[in-house]
Scaffold this motif. Structure first.
Motif, PDB file in Angstrom:
ATOM      1  N   GLN A 134       0.821  -1.204   0.000  1.00  0.00           N
ATOM      2  CA  GLN A 134       0.000   0.000   0.000  1.00  0.00           C
ATOM      3  C   GLN A 134       0.859   1.259   0.000  1.00  0.00           C
ATOM      4  OE1 GLN A 134      -3.095   0.131   2.958  1.00  0.00           O
ATOM      5  NE2 GLN A 134      -3.545   2.301   2.601  1.00  0.00           N
ATOM      6  N   VAL A 135       1.897   1.293   0.843  1.00  0.00           N
ATOM      7  CA  VAL A 135       2.709   2.505   0.931  1.00  0.00           C
ATOM      8  C   VAL A 135       3.490   2.730  -0.377  1.00  0.00           C
ATOM      9  CG1 VAL A 135       4.729   1.350   1.966  1.00  0.00           C
ATOM     10  CG2 VAL A 135       4.332   3.791   2.377  1.00  0.00           C
ATOM     11  N   VAL A 136       3.949   1.649  -0.995  1.00  0.00           N
ATOM     12  CA  VAL A 136       4.644   1.786  -2.281  1.00  0.00           C
ATOM     13  C   VAL A 136       3.672   2.278  -3.350  1.00  0.00           C
ATOM     14  CG1 VAL A 136       5.759   0.507  -4.162  1.00  0.00           C
ATOM     15  CG2 VAL A 136       6.446   0.090  -1.798  1.00  0.00           C
ATOM     16  N   SER A 137       2.452   1.757  -3.327  1.00  0.00           N
ATOM     17  CA  SER A 137       1.437   2.169  -4.288  1.00  0.00           C
ATOM     18  C   SER A 137       1.113   3.647  -4.135  1.00  0.00           C
ATOM     19  CB  SER A 137       0.177   1.323  -4.117  1.00  0.00           C
ATOM     20  OG  SER A 137      -0.843   1.739  -4.992  1.00  0.00           O
ATOM     21  N   GLU A 138       1.011   4.119  -2.907  1.00  0.00           N
ATOM     22  CA  GLU A 138       0.721   5.534  -2.659  1.00  0.00           C
ATOM     23  C   GLU A 138       1.869   6.414  -3.125  1.00  0.00           C
ATOM     24  OE1 GLU A 138      -0.070   5.698   1.503  1.00  0.00           O
ATOM     25  OE2 GLU A 138      -2.094   4.832   1.333  1.00  0.00           O
ATOM     26  N   TRP A 139       3.098   5.958  -2.890  1.00  0.00           N
ATOM     27  CA  TRP A 139       4.264   6.744  -3.337  1.00  0.00           C
ATOM     28  C   TRP A 139       4.268   6.882  -4.857  1.00  0.00           C
ATOM     29  CZ3 TRP A 139       8.511   5.383  -6.393  1.00  0.00           C
ATOM     30  CH2 TRP A 139       9.569   6.294  -6.415  1.00  0.00           C
ATOM     31  N   LYS A 140       3.945   5.803  -5.570  1.00  0.00           N
ATOM     32  CA  LYS A 140       3.938   5.849  -7.036  1.00  0.00           C
ATOM     33  C   LYS A 140       2.826   6.762  -7.544  1.00  0.00           C
ATOM     34  CE  LYS A 140       3.828   1.363  -7.723  1.00  0.00           C
ATOM     35  NZ  LYS A 140       3.821   0.054  -8.441  1.00  0.00           N
ATOM     36  N   GLU A 141       1.677   6.771  -6.862  1.00  0.00           N
ATOM     37  CA  GLU A 141       0.574   7.632  -7.284  1.00  0.00           C
ATOM     38  C   GLU A 141       0.918   9.098  -7.136  1.00  0.00           C
ATOM     39  OE1 GLU A 141      -2.865   6.520  -5.093  1.00  0.00           O
ATOM     40  OE2 GLU A 141      -3.087   4.563  -6.074  1.00  0.00           O
ATOM     41  N   ASP A 142       1.782   9.409  -6.175  1.00  0.00           N
ATOM     42  CA  ASP A 142       2.170  10.802  -5.941  1.00  0.00           C
ATOM     43  C   ASP A 142       3.201  11.306  -6.956  1.00  0.00           C
ATOM     44  OD1 ASP A 142       0.500  11.029  -3.802  1.00  0.00           O
ATOM     45  OD2 ASP A 142       2.034  10.572  -2.293  1.00  0.00           O
ATOM     46  N   LEU A 143       3.782  10.380  -7.733  1.00  0.00           N
ATOM     47  CA  LEU A 143       4.773  10.791  -8.721  1.00  0.00           C
ATOM     48  C   LEU A 143       4.075  11.421  -9.913  1.00  0.00           C
ATOM     49  CD1 LEU A 143       7.280   7.780  -8.883  1.00  0.00           C
ATOM     50  CD2 LEU A 143       7.737  10.059  -7.999  1.00  0.00           C
ATOM     51  N   GLY A 144       4.282  12.720 -10.105  1.00  0.00           N
ATOM     52  CA  GLY A 144       3.757  13.374 -11.291  1.00  0.00           C
ATOM     53  C   GLY A 144       4.781  13.294 -12.415  1.00  0.00           C
ATOM     54  N   PHE A 145       4.492  13.987 -13.531  1.00  0.00           N
ATOM     55  CA  PHE A 145       5.417  13.914 -14.672  1.00  0.00           C
ATOM     56  C   PHE A 145       6.781  14.481 -14.319  1.00  0.00           C
ATOM     57  CE2 PHE A 145       7.449  15.365 -18.542  1.00  0.00           C
ATOM     58  CZ  PHE A 145       7.301  14.251 -19.368  1.00  0.00           C
TER      59      PHE A 145
END
Length: 568
Positions: free
Chosen positions: A184-195
């Protein structure tokens, strides 16, 4: 086809602002000339490593400047923040603003045409509200290739200050990132990555010796890597960005420029491989328009429009990239024959290693001028040359030219085995359908491009060129106007001829086999076989008589005997 010129002409006729990206600065002058002919306002884009006076002047600080630049910090940022990075101004700033920074202060809207290198497409200011032409395939210009140590250290440095991920360093991430407890925490970190958040701009980290601006992207890659069947790893990172890692831990990260910011993009390539263009430009936005829609049209273009007459030998693949397979005798036989038959020496395109070997032998006397494959892109050096020879084919490292591009596309590519379990090579080399297409892109199309370099500029009474292809690596649809067979002389044959030519009875005497053999390392019987071959070729004649009805050989035209071989 004049596609480069037509791009400039299009800008003049439509009034639309155009940005042109190409490969080398020496090609810029060609575009500048065309812009002047069309009455267009143009600007050659300033380049940090070309314009900055700190670079190339052996300043003590230059090494550190280059380190920062290689870590992903832009040239402009290095200049603006010189006090923070170095505690002082750069040498180029001591007497006022750096020339590079001054040249950056312009308004793109004031220019009809901007001219720059592929890499400068990363600057959105050169794309927004403009039309873009990319002249020829950009190759590896959009690759970022850190060493394994640099990549892992950058990731470890990043993780020390990144609260969004529960890993201490590279090893910890590599070992635990796919544990269920971290999902979950890795998934949230990836979602926060913008262009843009793949670039790390935190000042506290930039002071670290292991800092890299692309550390978030490398960290993302480490999390996403998936193992392919050929032991390569591939990671899709969004927005066309892809990272791959070889079995030897060699990293490549593809970072396409933000071409979506442009009004429209046109890729100019006479022999394109669409899959590679799709990857290099990011995502699947390519629309392929073929100017020549059939094999017959392509052959007609070579023959009637370019005026090319192609003569191809039976040489096989002749992979000349490494230089270890260069056959100087075979090449010399062809070049010597061309010189004699055509009445002039051909210009030669070959590998850099073959070119160097010719320069140390007598082959060079049959060459007008030589160039190597790696120095041809965008070149018009042979545009008015009417006689050329393409010798050998390029064969770059397969890992870089074929397997890596496959991995970027998520496809495992490797050499296939034949029915006997042996790895394929030579003309039987097989990477599978997709791999073969990538290989042909590097080899066959590059040979064809080399052929098309000759005679492309017509003169008052001449059009096109005669080009000899001493390799079989041409696209399947190319049909040679003439097929040739190159045969080299054996060492024994050269000894026999030299023995006759150097004898006191030359050129009007007679020679018996034992007399010839006495001045060579060849036995009487073998001399007899070689002399009969020369007889069949019309170089000598004979009579029989005397003891044992022996052969007596006479010169007919041995003075015309070619040094290296014959072409039929």
């Amino acid at each position: 086809m004049g596609k480069s010129y037509d791009a400039v002409e299009w800008a003049e006729s439509t009034g639309n602002p155009l940005t042109i990206f190409t490969s080398r600065r020496e090609l810029y002058g060609q575009y500048e000339k065309w812009c002047e002919e069309q009455g267009l306002d143009y600007l050659v884009l300033p380049a940090f490593q070309h314009e900055c006076e700190t670079i190339g002047e052996d300043h003590p600080i230059e090494a550190r400047v280059n380190e920062l630049y290689e870590s992903g910090i832009s040239g402009a940022e290095i200049h603006r923040e010189a006090q923070r990075y170095f505690g002082r101004d750069l040498p180029c700033q001591l007497d006022g603003p750096c020339r590079y920074m001054e040249k950056r202060e312009f308004n793109p809207e004031e220019y009809d045409v901007l001219i720059g290198h592929y890499l400068q497409a990363h600057n959105r200011d050169y794309l927004e509200d403009r039309y873009v032409a990319i002249d020829e395939f950009p190759g590896d210009s959009y690759f970022f290739e850190p060493t394994h140590n640099d990549a892992t250290r950058a990731v470890s440095n990043y993780l020390k200050s990144e609260d969004g991920l529960p890993f201490k360093n590279w090893k910890d991430l590599h070992r635990r990132h796919d544990n269920e407890e971290h999902e979950q925490v890795v998934s949230e970190w990836k979602e926060d990555l913008g262009f843009y958040s793949h670039r790390d701009t935190r000042v506290v980290l930039q002071q670290s010796p292991n800092f890299h601006a692309h550390a978030p992207l490398l960290t993302h890659a480490a999390i996403e890597f998936e193992l392919l069947e050929n032991e390569w790893e591939s990671a899709q990172l969004g927005s066309g960005r892809v990272a791959v890692r070889s079995p030897e831990d060699e990293w490549t990260v593809l970072i396409p420029p933000p071409f979506y910011a442009a009004e429209s993009v046109v890729a100019l390539d006479g022999t394109p491989t669409i899959s590679k263009w799709r990857m290099a430009l990011g995502e699947n936005w390519i629309e392929h328009e073929e100017v020549l829609g059939s094999d017959d049209k392509k052959r007609e273009y070579l023959r009637d429009v370019l005026g090319l007459k192609i003569k191809q030998t039976n040489a096989g693949a002749k992979p000349y990239q490494s230089g270890s397979h260069v056959n100087v005798d075979s090449d010399g036989a062809l070049l010597e024959s061309i010189h004699e038959k055509e009445g002039s020496r051909p210009a030669v395109i070959t590998s850099k290693q073959a070119k160097e070997q010719y320069e140390s032998t007598e082959v060079e006397q049959h060459i007008e001028v030589a160039e190597h494959y790696g120095n041809l892109k965008g070149s018009n050096k042979f545009a008015e040359t009417r006689l050329g020879a393409i010798i050998g084919s390029p064969h770059p490292p397969e890992g870089e030219a074929v397997i890596r591009w496959g991995a970027i596309d998520g496809v495992a590519i490797s050499r296939k085995e034949d029915e006997n379990g042996r790895v394929t090579k030579g003309m039987n080399l097989d990477f599978g359908r997709y791999g073969n297409a990538l290989f042909r892109d590097v080899v066959e199309k590059e040979v064809l491009q080399a052929i098309m370099r000759f005679g492309r500029t017509p003169s008052e009474d001449e059009h096109g060129a005669t080009v000899y292809a001493h390799t079989s690596r041409l696209p399947y649809w190319v049909e040679a106007d003439e097929r040739l067979e190159v045969n080299t002389w054996s060492k024994g044959m050269v000894e026999v001829v030299n023995a006759i030519r150097n004898s006191e009875k030359w050129p009007d005497g007679e020679w018996k086999n034992d007399e010839i053999a006495a001045d060579t390392s060849v036995g009487d019987r073998q001399v007899g076989k070689l002399m009969k071959e020369l007889d069949e070729e019309g170089y000598v004649t004979h009579r029989r008589g005397g003891r044992g009805n022996a052969y007596h050989w006479s010169n007919k035209r041995l003075d015309e005997f070619s040094r290296y071989g014959r072409v039929v």
